[in-house]
Scaffold this motif. Structure first.
Motif, short mmCIF file in Angstrom:
data_model
loop_
_atom_site.label_atom_id
_atom_site.label_comp_id
_atom_site.label_asym_id
_atom_site.label_seq_id
_atom_site.Cartn_x
_atom_site.Cartn_y
_atom_site.Cartn_z
N TYR A 29 0.82 -1.21 0.00
CA TYR A 29 0.00 0.00 0.00
C TYR A 29 0.86 1.26 0.00
O TYR A 29 0.42 2.31 -0.49
CB TYR A 29 -0.97 -0.02 1.18
CG TYR A 29 -2.08 -1.02 0.97
CD1 TYR A 29 -3.06 -0.79 0.02
CD2 TYR A 29 -2.13 -2.20 1.70
CE1 TYR A 29 -4.07 -1.71 -0.20
CE2 TYR A 29 -3.13 -3.12 1.48
CZ TYR A 29 -4.10 -2.89 0.53
OH TYR A 29 -5.09 -3.81 0.30
N SER A 30 2.08 1.15 0.48
CA SER A 30 3.00 2.27 0.40
C SER A 30 3.35 2.55 -1.06
O SER A 30 3.36 3.71 -1.51
CB SER A 30 4.27 1.97 1.20
OG SER A 30 5.23 2.98 1.02
N TYR A 31 3.62 1.48 -1.82
CA TYR A 31 3.92 1.64 -3.24
C TYR A 31 2.71 2.18 -3.99
O TYR A 31 2.84 3.06 -4.85
CB TYR A 31 4.34 0.31 -3.85
CG TYR A 31 5.77 -0.06 -3.61
CD1 TYR A 31 6.81 0.78 -4.00
CD2 TYR A 31 6.10 -1.29 -3.01
CE1 TYR A 31 8.13 0.43 -3.78
CE2 TYR A 31 7.43 -1.65 -2.80
CZ TYR A 31 8.43 -0.78 -3.19
OH TYR A 31 9.74 -1.13 -2.98
N GLU A 44 -5.15 14.01 -3.20
CA GLU A 44 -5.94 13.40 -2.15
C GLU A 44 -7.35 13.14 -2.68
O GLU A 44 -8.10 14.07 -2.95
CB GLU A 44 -6.01 14.32 -0.92
CG GLU A 44 -4.74 14.33 -0.08
CD GLU A 44 -4.45 12.99 0.57
OE1 GLU A 44 -5.43 12.27 0.88
OE2 GLU A 44 -3.28 12.64 0.73
N ASN A 45 -7.68 11.89 -2.90
CA ASN A 45 -9.02 11.54 -3.37
C ASN A 45 -9.49 10.31 -2.60
O ASN A 45 -8.85 9.86 -1.66
CB ASN A 45 -9.01 11.30 -4.88
CG ASN A 45 -7.92 10.31 -5.29
OD1 ASN A 45 -7.65 9.36 -4.58
ND2 ASN A 45 -7.30 10.57 -6.43
N SER A 105 -8.46 5.56 0.82
CA SER A 105 -8.64 4.13 1.06
C SER A 105 -7.29 3.43 1.21
O SER A 105 -7.10 2.61 2.12
CB SER A 105 -9.42 3.51 -0.09
OG SER A 105 -9.50 2.10 0.05
N LEU A 106 -6.35 3.75 0.34
CA LEU A 106 -5.02 3.15 0.41
C LEU A 106 -4.29 3.56 1.68
O LEU A 106 -3.61 2.75 2.32
CB LEU A 106 -4.19 3.56 -0.82
CG LEU A 106 -4.69 3.05 -2.17
CD1 LEU A 106 -3.86 3.64 -3.30
CD2 LEU A 106 -4.67 1.53 -2.24
N GLU A 135 -5.62 1.51 4.56
CA GLU A 135 -5.07 0.15 4.57
C GLU A 135 -3.63 0.17 5.08
O GLU A 135 -3.22 -0.68 5.87
CB GLU A 135 -5.12 -0.43 3.15
CG GLU A 135 -6.53 -0.68 2.61
CD GLU A 135 -7.15 -1.93 3.21
OE1 GLU A 135 -6.48 -2.64 3.98
OE2 GLU A 135 -8.33 -2.19 2.90
N PHE A 136 -2.87 1.14 4.60
CA PHE A 136 -1.47 1.27 5.03
C PHE A 136 -1.40 1.50 6.54
O PHE A 136 -0.60 0.87 7.23
CB PHE A 136 -0.82 2.45 4.28
CG PHE A 136 0.55 2.79 4.77
CD1 PHE A 136 1.66 2.13 4.26
CD2 PHE A 136 0.74 3.77 5.74
CE1 PHE A 136 2.94 2.45 4.72
CE2 PHE A 136 2.01 4.09 6.19
CZ PHE A 136 3.11 3.42 5.68
N ASP A 137 -2.23 2.41 7.03
CA ASP A 137 -2.22 2.73 8.46
C ASP A 137 -2.60 1.51 9.31
O ASP A 137 -2.04 1.33 10.40
CB ASP A 137 -3.19 3.87 8.75
CG ASP A 137 -2.68 5.21 8.21
OD1 ASP A 137 -1.48 5.31 7.94
OD2 ASP A 137 -3.50 6.14 8.08
N ASP A 138 -3.51 0.69 8.81
CA ASP A 138 -3.93 -0.51 9.56
C ASP A 138 -2.75 -1.47 9.73
O ASP A 138 -2.50 -1.98 10.84
CB ASP A 138 -5.07 -1.22 8.85
CG ASP A 138 -6.39 -0.46 8.96
OD1 ASP A 138 -6.48 0.44 9.83
OD2 ASP A 138 -7.32 -0.74 8.18
#
Length: 262
Positions: free
Chosen positions: A42-44, A52-53, A58-59, A62-65
């Protein structure tokens, strides 16, 4: 496989592999490895989005999770967890805290370690956020050297160092480093890095060509000056030799007349 697909920008296949692994029963150690790979994926994916959309949000979610899962489940003294905490500090603006934590971590790492390059890169970001331009460049250089020693091709530090040098007016090194970054990204099939480098490469390339052209013009001016000096020197030498021959001839004539008078 998941990391390779993510680094290559083949996100649809990477997500299929991720979904398959997610359906399996994993050990706690495997869960941590999987979370690390998911975080990287998700970083990539976020790296391709400039705005910012809804998709970016959403990405990021997911990355933060995955990031939070790793920080909560890795041992407190695990170097990678300490790095994640420091990176989180940078993201939320706690740059002084990040530098304090990450510079302490650096003392426990070797320059050829992959994590050393990651830590120094985040130190560079924190330094830049604090307005410390000198240490921003210094940490980028340390990170780039670590990537070279560790044979890391998907590097962020060398392109950033190239841009920093370009801003400082060091076009020659900026051009060399940008080319090296592009070659590494191409060799590692890292599409995201290739796209990122390609965005600023034409600017550096154009400046480099302009500098080469200006240097060529300067050389031409110097060459013309040398030619003029040679012509002038040759003319002066010719006049000097002509006058010297004339003087010798007059001297011989005077000497002959003197003998006749005697």
């Amino acid at each position: 496989i998941l990391n390779s697909l993510a680094a290559s920008g083949i996100f649809s296949e990477a997500q299929k592999v991720k979904a398959h692994i997610d359906s399996l029963t994993l050990t706690p150690a495997q869960e941590l490895k999987f979370a690390q790979a998911g975080r990287q994926l998700y970083s990539y994916m976020k790296g391709y989005l400039d705005e910012e959309n809804e998709l970016a949000m959403s990405l990021t979610s997911e990355f933060d999770d995955y990031d939070a899962y790793l920080r909560e489940n890795l041992p407190e003294d695990d170097p990678y967890r300490i790095f994640l905490v420091g990176e989180q500090y940078v993201r939320v603006g706690k740059n002084k805290e990040a530098l304090k934590l990450l510079t302490k971590l650096l003392k426990t790492l070797k320059p050829e370690d992959n994590l050393y390059g990651m830590v120094t890169y985040r130190c560079a970001q924190a330094s830049r956020n604090l307005g410390d331009d000198y240490n921003y460049g210094r940490y980028l250089a340390l990170s780039a050297m670590s990537d070279v020693q560790g044979s890391v091709k998907e590097t962020l530090s060398l392109p950033a160092l190239s841009q920093w040098l370009y801003d400082k007016g060091d076009v020659d090194r900026a051009y060399r480093y940008a080319n090296a970054s592009l070659n590494d990204a191409t060799a590692s099939s890292s599409r995201m890095r290739t796209v990122a480098i390609a965005n600023f490469m034409p600017i550096i390339d154009n400046s480099y060509r302009q500098k080469i052209s200006a240097s060529r013009d300067e050389l031409m001016v110097y060459f013309l000056l040398v030619v003029i000096l040679l012509i002038t020197s040759g003319s002066l030498l010719f006049i000097f030799l002509r006058n010297l021959r004339r003087s010798n001839r007059i001297r011989r004539q005077l000497h002959a007349q003197s003998k006749m008078q005697e």
